[in-house]
Design a protein around this motif. Structure first.
Motif, mmCIF file in Angstrom:
data_model
loop_
_atom_site.group_PDB
_atom_site.id
_atom_site.type_symbol
_atom_site.label_atom_id
_atom_site.label_comp_id
_atom_site.label_asym_id
_atom_site.label_seq_id
_atom_site.Cartn_x
_atom_site.Cartn_y
_atom_site.Cartn_z
ATOM 1 N N ILE A 108 0.864 -1.187 0.000
ATOM 2 C CA ILE A 108 0.000 0.000 0.000
ATOM 3 C C ILE A 108 0.895 1.229 0.000
ATOM 4 O O ILE A 108 1.701 1.421 0.912
ATOM 5 C CB ILE A 108 -0.936 0.013 1.215
ATOM 6 C CG1 ILE A 108 -1.936 -1.139 1.122
ATOM 7 C CG2 ILE A 108 -1.670 1.344 1.312
ATOM 8 C CD1 ILE A 108 -2.906 -1.209 2.293
ATOM 9 N N ILE A 109 0.772 2.041 -1.042
ATOM 10 C CA ILE A 109 1.508 3.292 -1.139
ATOM 11 C C ILE A 109 0.653 4.397 -0.539
ATOM 12 O O ILE A 109 -0.314 4.837 -1.144
ATOM 13 C CB ILE A 109 1.885 3.593 -2.595
ATOM 14 C CG1 ILE A 109 2.803 2.500 -3.141
ATOM 15 C CG2 ILE A 109 2.557 4.951 -2.709
ATOM 16 C CD1 ILE A 109 3.189 2.677 -4.593
ATOM 17 N N GLY A 110 0.969 4.804 0.648
ATOM 18 C CA GLY A 110 0.186 5.796 1.389
ATOM 19 C C GLY A 110 0.363 5.531 2.871
ATOM 20 O O GLY A 110 1.110 4.635 3.268
ATOM 21 N N ASP A 111 -0.253 6.224 3.754
ATOM 22 C CA ASP A 111 -1.104 7.383 3.558
ATOM 23 C C ASP A 111 -0.282 8.664 3.736
ATOM 24 O O ASP A 111 0.781 8.623 4.317
ATOM 25 C CB ASP A 111 -2.259 7.285 4.574
ATOM 26 C CG ASP A 111 -3.355 8.292 4.361
ATOM 27 O OD1 ASP A 111 -3.167 9.461 4.732
ATOM 28 O OD2 ASP A 111 -4.397 7.896 3.810
ATOM 29 N N PRO A 112 -0.782 9.825 3.294
ATOM 30 C CA PRO A 112 0.005 11.046 3.462
ATOM 31 C C PRO A 112 0.115 11.514 4.910
ATOM 32 O O PRO A 112 1.074 12.193 5.264
ATOM 33 C CB PRO A 112 -0.746 12.070 2.604
ATOM 34 C CG PRO A 112 -2.135 11.549 2.502
ATOM 35 C CD PRO A 112 -1.998 10.064 2.498
ATOM 36 N N SER A 113 -0.846 11.183 5.753
ATOM 37 C CA SER A 113 -0.852 11.646 7.135
ATOM 38 C C SER A 113 -0.066 10.687 8.026
ATOM 39 O O SER A 113 -0.215 9.473 7.944
ATOM 40 C CB SER A 113 -2.287 11.769 7.643
ATOM 41 O OG SER A 113 -2.311 11.927 9.046
ATOM 42 N N SER A 114 0.751 11.252 8.916
ATOM 43 C CA SER A 114 1.527 10.419 9.838
ATOM 44 C C SER A 114 0.622 9.641 10.771
ATOM 45 O O SER A 114 0.844 8.450 11.034
ATOM 46 C CB SER A 114 2.494 11.296 10.649
ATOM 47 O OG SER A 114 3.481 11.871 9.829
ATOM 48 N N THR A 115 -0.405 10.296 11.285
ATOM 49 C CA THR A 115 -1.312 9.619 12.215
ATOM 50 C C THR A 115 -2.020 8.458 11.533
ATOM 51 O O THR A 115 -2.147 7.360 12.099
ATOM 52 C CB THR A 115 -2.338 10.620 12.772
ATOM 53 O OG1 THR A 115 -1.649 11.704 13.392
ATOM 54 C CG2 THR A 115 -3.244 9.948 13.790
ATOM 55 N N GLN A 116 -2.467 8.685 10.301
ATOM 56 C CA GLN A 116 -3.148 7.611 9.581
ATOM 57 C C GLN A 116 -2.181 6.481 9.209
ATOM 58 O O GLN A 116 -2.555 5.306 9.240
ATOM 59 C CB GLN A 116 -3.819 8.185 8.330
ATOM 60 C CG GLN A 116 -4.994 9.100 8.661
ATOM 61 C CD GLN A 116 -5.435 9.985 7.515
ATOM 62 O OE1 GLN A 116 -5.904 11.083 7.703
ATOM 63 N NE2 GLN A 116 -5.288 9.496 6.298
ATOM 64 N N SER A 117 -0.954 6.829 8.901
ATOM 65 C CA SER A 117 0.037 5.790 8.608
ATOM 66 C C SER A 117 0.317 4.948 9.839
ATOM 67 O O SER A 117 0.545 3.731 9.739
ATOM 68 C CB SER A 117 1.337 6.436 8.108
ATOM 69 O OG SER A 117 1.159 7.006 6.825
ATOM 70 N N MET A 118 0.299 5.569 10.998
ATOM 71 C CA MET A 118 0.489 4.815 12.244
ATOM 72 C C MET A 118 -0.625 3.793 12.422
ATOM 73 O O MET A 118 -0.390 2.617 12.764
ATOM 74 C CB MET A 118 0.542 5.774 13.435
ATOM 75 C CG MET A 118 1.767 6.682 13.456
ATOM 76 S SD MET A 118 1.642 8.050 14.627
ATOM 77 C CE MET A 118 1.585 7.157 16.170
#
Length: 821
Positions: A108-118
């Protein structure tokens, strides 16, 4: 688009979720999003462009086709997580709670947000599905214990803060302010920044956190802090949205003259880099991720046609938003017109100028591009694997057509390649790429618009301290200045001084205290001064140690010349007196009291005057021994002669009494014996002194600017014996002369001997405190002065009255006159 290997993509194509009225009377509708984001849509198109470019490359993944499935994360956690689960489970609309299939996507290439990537990384970690982000910068994501499957093609904030700290160090700013987001992003950034500057002499004048929810009171408080502080450089580690009210208030209050150092989230912000705020923020410097020009991307973006994607709602919405048209005809019943013009699908994108078609500063898009190629090269390495040499169990290789996520994660971590744009791309042990940042400077162009001018670069792959490369000549500082801004609580302490910390203030606030004598500091901002060696002294500037000036009383000094002249004058005067006495040697006044003792006394006085010359000049071994022994023997001979004359006078008076024959025991032979025995004792003392512990030249060890060359007496006991013996003879002579001072003669020599002994003793008694309190070469001068004074006193008191009678009163120079009462 389908393919042998599917890549998942998460992009914030819309900016917010459509809110719903949750009245619990009917089933809620599926969450929807609104607010089309042209920039994020360009990122998604860049992913598609990169995949198609890989598929067309015959050398990369031959016979393997990459496909993609792209979803809108809407910038919110629920939508991002739902899209990720859909990608993993392979179901478009819903996720069944009773069925969990193998992943349909490899990465999965993403997400732009650090919180969402966590959230995504922790959710997908059990399935070992890699999350490869292009815009999540939080340094916390480098923790592989919590986020084992997370990688990213954008540098961690840890490097960005280091780059900002390097800027601060490079330009010598030691007194700075710090404004940050009131969240984990700001807190992490502040902590890393403190760690970077803690040993570099940089102090933080103030720290202000900007709340995400606007508060006028807080904004005014931040502005007051910036306005009052003496710090002229302020670090901005906050987003543009939260910074905008602060900058507007600074503009309103006309607070200018600050140099801003902005993070990536603010330096390329269209909200802040406007002409209206330039009086406040002009000359801002900041770090931003490496930009690039991707060949062919602009043509690909402008070649987008909605008719080629009849089922793609994103493309249709993009087209409608771009041209303010719609593919659905919605008639306004009241006016009989359309609310929006219908889209034909043949509108010209080249006529539109916005963030979608702007490829001049591709940064996040370039990160997406690198992410796709990282996946492609990882798969290429998998294809090149040879059986029995593989990395998995039994040294097997993975099957690319039946690829497990955990197997691909291994290759993705190990990938290393050079991109078409010449950049080396690989991931470190934390899943981070090597950090490259452009250093940008806000400047006005000829039309008055703010331009981002690249003035340098930060390359974390280079050695520590060499990462920053910047061209200062290209920088326009605050208010259009071309010289580097200064921001210090205290000016740097120049060499020759040391820092004196002000009580109750940070270490950067200090006073410059000059180094003490014999101490130096040869660096700027020295904490303490260094003591010079004993043979060296600090120069006038106190920045280097220089050899001490050799000091001794020389014949070239004015004082040495004066004393030499006086000594020679005394010698010539003594010789002149001796000549007068020799010429009138047969007269009564010369023959009285043994003329032989008078001539011997004159000879000893010549030696006394001349011995003072041995005290002048550089002390050497022979001169140190000569000066003290010559002084002791000369004065012992002189006082012995006077003692002999005193005894003769006293005995002569006693011999005039009836029946007294003492004078027959005190003839010339006995008088000579008194002189030679008295002098011989001093000679023995000096001989023993020279044989056991003689005087020797030495250098003074006192903390003074000059190195005094002097004679050490060697044996203090022998020196004391020598002086004490002279004092004993002088005291004995004084006592005897005092008893004979009132003898009934017209010319009583005992009176003059008494006066001479009083002068002699007075000179040497006052010599002691003067000798102790006089510094340097003047100590020797005092000793010479005492020798000359005492010698002159003896010569004047004993011989001047006789010369007066011989030269001016010859009528008194008769036996009858001398014997008369």
């Amino acid at each position: 688009m389908g393919g042998d290997i599917l890549l998942g993509g998460l992009f914030q194509i819309h900016t917010k979720i459509i809110t719903q009225d949750l009245h619990f009377k009917s089933q809620p509708k599926t969450l929807g999003c609104e607010g089309f984001n042209f920039r994020a849509f360009r990122w998604a198109q860049t992913m598609i462009f990169a995949i198609e470019e890989v598929n067309k490359d015959p050398t990369l993944l031959p016979n393997i086709t990459l496909g993609y499935r792209i979803y809108d994360s809407c910038g919110k956690h629920p939508m991002s997580l739902r899209a990720a689960i859909t990608l993993v489970n392979g179901q478009e609309e819903t996720v069944s709670s009773s069925r969990c299939t193998a992943s349909n996507v490899t990465v999965i290439i993403g997400d732009p947000s650090s919180t969402q990537s966590m959230i995504l990384s922790q959710t997908l970690a059990p399935f070992q599905i890699p999350v490869l982000s292009y815009y999540s910068t939080c340094s916390c994501l480098s923790n592989k214990f919590e986020f084992p499957t997370f990688l990213r093609t954008i540098p961690s904030d840890n490097y960005q803060v280091k780059a900002m700290a390097q800027l601060v160090k490079r330009f010598g700013w030691t007194w700075i302010g710090f404004v940050a987001n009131d969240d984990d992003y700001g807190q992490y950034g502040l902590q890393i920044f403190k760690d970077e500057i803690q040993h570099s002499g940089v102090c933080i004048a103030f720290i202000e956190f900007v709340p995400k929810i606007y508060s006028k009171a807080k904004v005014l408080n931040i502005v007051d802090t910036i306005k009052i502080s003496s710090a002229r450089v302020v670090i901005l580690f906050a987003g543009d949205v939260v910074l905008l009210p602060v900058m507007k208030e600074l503009l309103k209050q006309n607070v200018t003259g600050r140099q801003w150092i902005a993070s990536e989230s603010a330096i390329v912000s269209g909200l802040l880099s406007v002409k209206e705020l330039y009086p406040v923020m002009g000359g801002t410097i900041g770090t931003t991720i490496l930009g690039a020009r991707i060949p062919g991307l602009r043509d690909f973006l402008l070649g987008l046609q909605p008719l080629k994607f009849p089922g793609d709602n994103f493309v249709h919405e993009f087209w409608g938003t771009m041209f303010n048209c719609t593919f659905k005809k919605v008639e306004n019943v009241h006016e009989g017109t359309y609310l929006q013009q219908p889209c034909t699908g043949f509108e010209d994108l080249t006529e539109q100028e916005n963030t979608y078609s702007d490829v001049s500063q591709l940064r996040i898009s370039y990160n997406v591009y690198k992410a796709v190629y990282s996946v492609a090269h990882a798969l290429q390495n998998l294809l090149l694997c040879v059986n029995d040499e593989g990395p998995f169990e039994n040294r097997k290789c993975a099957d690319i057509l039946n690829l497990q996520p955990g197997q691909f994660l291994h290759y993705l971590r190990e990938v290393k390649f050079r991109s078409k744009l010449g950049e080396d791309i690989y991931f470190d042990e934390n899943g981070d790429v090597v950090a490259f940042y452009d250093i940008l400077n806000w400047q006005l162009d000829t039309e008055g618009n703010v331009q981002y001018v690249k003035v340098g670069r930060f390359d974390a792959s280079l050695g520590r301290g060499q990462e920053l490369d910047i061209n200062e000549e290209l920088i326009f500082w605050r208010e259009g200045q071309t010289t580097v801004v200064k921001s210090k609580c205290s000016e740097s302490c120049p060499p020759g001084t040391r820092k004196g910390v002000r009580k109750g203030q940070p270490l950067c606030c200090f006073d410059c205290i000059p180094c003490a004598d014999a101490e130096i500091s040869n660096q700027t901002n020295s904490i303490e001064c260094t003591k010079c060696p004993l043979d060296y002294w600090s120069n006038e500037q106190r920045d280097s140690c220089i050899p001490k000036e050799i000091e001794f009383l020389s014949f070239e000094d004015d004082l040495g010349i004066v004393l030499s002249v006086v000594a020679l004058s005394g010698t010539f005067t003594t010789i002149a007196v001796g000549a007068v006495f020799f010429y009138h040697r047969n007269t009564p006044i010369v023959r009285a009291n043994n003329s032989e003792l008078s001539f011997l006394l004159l000879l000893s006085l010549c030696f006394c005057f001349l011995c003072s010359l041995t005290f002048i000049g550089e002390p050497l071994v022979w001169s140190c021994m000569l000066r003290h022994t010559a002084f002791g023997i000369s004065f012992a001979l002189c006082i012995s002669c006077i003692l002999g004359k005193t005894i003769v006078v006293l005995m002569a008076f006693k011999a005039t009494l009836p029946n007294n024959n003492r004078m027959k025991w005190l003839g010339p032979t006995q008088q000579r014996s008194i002189v030679f025995v008295s002098t011989g004792i001093q000679v023995i003392i000096c001989t023993l002194w020279l044989a056991t512990s003689p005087p020797f030249p030495t250098q003074s060890k006192f903390r003074s600017a000059k190195l005094l060359l002097e004679c050490d007496v060697g044996s203090v006991t022998a020196f004391s014996c020598m002086l004490g013996y002279i004092g004993l003879l002088a005291c004995l002579c004084f006592v005897l002369a005092f008893f004979a001072r009132k003898l009934p003669d017209n010319f009583n020599e005992a009176k003059f001997i008494t006066f001479s002994m009083i002068i002699f003793c007075a000179v040497w008694l006052t010599f002691i405190p003067a000798y102790v309190s006089t510094p340097g070469k003047y100590t020797v001068a005092v000793e010479i002065f005492a020798i000359l004074s005492s010698s002159t006193g003896l010569l004047g008191c004993i011989f001047v009255p006789k010369c007066y009678i011989i030269m001016l009163k010859p009528e008194q120079n008769t036996k009858k006159h001398l014997m008369g009462k």
